[in-house]
Design an enzyme around this catalytic site. Structure first.
Site, PDB file in Angstrom:
ATOM      1  CD  GLU A 133      -4.063  -4.373  14.413  1.00 10.91           C
ATOM      2  OE1 GLU A 133      -4.062  -3.731  13.360  1.00 10.91           O
ATOM      3  OE2 GLU A 133      -4.974  -4.272  15.265  1.00 10.91           O
ATOM      4  NE  ARG A 165      -2.675  -2.491   2.991  1.00  5.69           N
ATOM      5  CZ  ARG A 165      -3.009  -2.646   4.257  1.00  5.69           C
ATOM      6  NH1 ARG A 165      -3.498  -1.645   4.939  1.00  5.69           N
ATOM      7  NH2 ARG A 165      -2.839  -3.812   4.839  1.00  5.69           N
TER       8      ARG A 165
HETATM    9  C1  PRP Z   1      -0.221  -3.094   6.504  1.00 10.16           C
HETATM   10  C2  PRP Z   1      -0.074  -1.595   6.318  1.00 10.16           C
HETATM   11  C3  PRP Z   1       1.255  -1.316   6.942  1.00 10.16           C
HETATM   12  C4  PRP Z   1       1.315  -2.332   8.071  1.00 10.16           C
HETATM   13  C5  PRP Z   1       1.073  -1.651   9.395  1.00 10.16           C
HETATM   14  O1  PRP Z   1       0.482  -3.768   5.511  1.00 10.16           O
HETATM   15  O2  PRP Z   1      -0.118  -1.224   4.948  1.00 10.16           O
HETATM   16  O3  PRP Z   1       2.333  -1.555   6.041  1.00 10.16           O
HETATM   17  O4  PRP Z   1       0.290  -3.315   7.809  1.00 10.16           O
HETATM   18  O5  PRP Z   1       1.105  -2.554  10.478  1.00 10.16           O
HETATM   19  P1  PRP Z   1       2.166  -2.477  11.676  1.00 10.16           P
HETATM   20  O6  PRP Z   1       2.313  -1.029  12.050  1.00 10.16           O
HETATM   21  O7  PRP Z   1       1.510  -3.300  12.767  1.00 10.16           O
HETATM   22  O8  PRP Z   1       3.455  -3.061  11.198  1.00 10.16           O
HETATM   23  P2  PRP Z   1       0.461  -5.354   5.264  1.00 10.16           P
HETATM   24  O9  PRP Z   1       1.691  -5.945   5.884  1.00 10.16           O
HETATM   25  O10 PRP Z   1      -0.865  -5.915   5.635  1.00 10.16           O
HETATM   26  O11 PRP Z   1       0.745  -5.471   3.691  1.00 10.16           O
HETATM   27  P3  PRP Z   1       0.033  -4.976   2.335  1.00 10.16           P
HETATM   28  O12 PRP Z   1       0.315  -3.500   2.200  1.00 10.16           O
HETATM   29  O13 PRP Z   1       0.771  -5.763   1.313  1.00 10.16           O
HETATM   30  O14 PRP Z   1      -1.446  -5.271   2.409  1.00 10.16           O
HETATM   31  N1  ADE Z   2      -2.217  -2.972   9.161  1.00 12.77           N
HETATM   32  C1  ADE Z   2      -2.043  -3.346  10.442  1.00 12.77           C
HETATM   33  N2  ADE Z   2      -3.168  -3.207  11.159  1.00 12.77           N
HETATM   34  C2  ADE Z   2      -4.111  -2.733  10.287  1.00 12.77           C
HETATM   35  C3  ADE Z   2      -5.474  -2.373  10.405  1.00 12.77           C
HETATM   36  N3  ADE Z   2      -6.110  -2.462  11.585  1.00 12.77           N
HETATM   37  N4  ADE Z   2      -6.135  -1.940   9.311  1.00 12.77           N
HETATM   38  C4  ADE Z   2      -5.481  -1.838   8.125  1.00 12.77           C
HETATM   39  N5  ADE Z   2      -4.190  -2.162   7.946  1.00 12.77           N
HETATM   40  C5  ADE Z   2      -3.515  -2.599   9.022  1.00 12.77           C
END
Ligand code: PRP
Ligand code: ADE
Length: 175
Positions: A100, A63
């Site tokens: 998370e 993202r």
């Molecule tokens: C999500 C979001 C952040 C991360 C935040 O990405 O886009 O990168 O989680 O979570 P944190 O602060 O607990 O580390 P995700 O790893 O789900 O990957 P994506 O962007 O490929 O969906």
């Molecule tokens: N990445 C980690 N926690 C998330 C949440 N609650 N919603 C969307 N992206 C996340």
């Protein structure tokens, strides 16, 4: 404009209970990214928050990529992809982390940028901070200077900001 960027983010964020696992309230910003004025204001607000004090924008897969290219274009600089494991073809630094909902590994090329470059790191959302903490370690190992961390949304209850100690953190919307 009559609607602030915070109001746009609030209006265009979908909330999905128990995704991707029970107990997580998932904040989905794809409606904001899909909205022309919403995306434009978001990108400009993040670029403005760091006032040109960076040489490159790093985006965290996946993202963060959406934001990084657009912010770099507004600022007239380049992008640095921070990728999930196994996607970059040359020598990399690697860092595993918890988020998370689960764990993962990120990588960055060792030599995409000159050492000492000032890098703004962007992502859609700060939750536990594991992802951006790992990104900070990778940039440090590559000899890069962290200009700051720019987020659309920060989930303050999860205290991710504490993991980014010392660096400038700017979130457009805190909840
Ligand atoms: C999500 C979001 C952040 C991360 C935040 O990405 O886009 O990168 O989680 O979570 P944190 O602060 O607990 O580390 P995700 O790893 O789900 O990957 P994506 O962007 O490929 O969906
Ligand atoms: N990445 C980690 N926690 C998330 C949440 N609650 N919603 C969307 N992206 C996340």
């Amino acid at each position: 404009p009559s609607e602030s960027v915070e109001q746009m983010i609030d209006r265009l964020c979908a909330k999905i209970p128990d995704y991707p696992e029970p107990g997580v309230l998932f904040r989905d910003l794809t409606p904001l990214f899909a909205d022309g004025p919403g995306f434009k204001r978001t990108v400009e607000a993040l670029a403005d928050a760091f006032d040109g004090q960076f040489d490159c924008v790093a985006g965290v897969e996946a993202r963060g990529f959406i934001l990084a290219g657009a912010i770099a274009n507004v600022a007239g600089c380049g992008v640095l992809p921070v990728r999930k494991e196994g996607k970059l073809p040359r020598e990399t630094f690697k860092q595993s982390y918890q988020l998370e909902y689960g764990s993962a590994t990120l990588e960055v090329h060792t030599d995409d940028l000159p050492r000492g470059s000032r890098v703004l790191v962007v992502d859609d959302l700060l939750a536990t901070g594991g992802t951006l903490e790992a990104t900070g370690h990778l940039l440090h190992r590559a000899g890069l200077h962290i200009a700051g961390f720019g987020l659309v949304m920060e989930l303050t209850d999860l205290r991710g900001r504490a993991k980014l100690g010392g660096h400038r953190v700017r979130a457009l919307y805190r909840v």
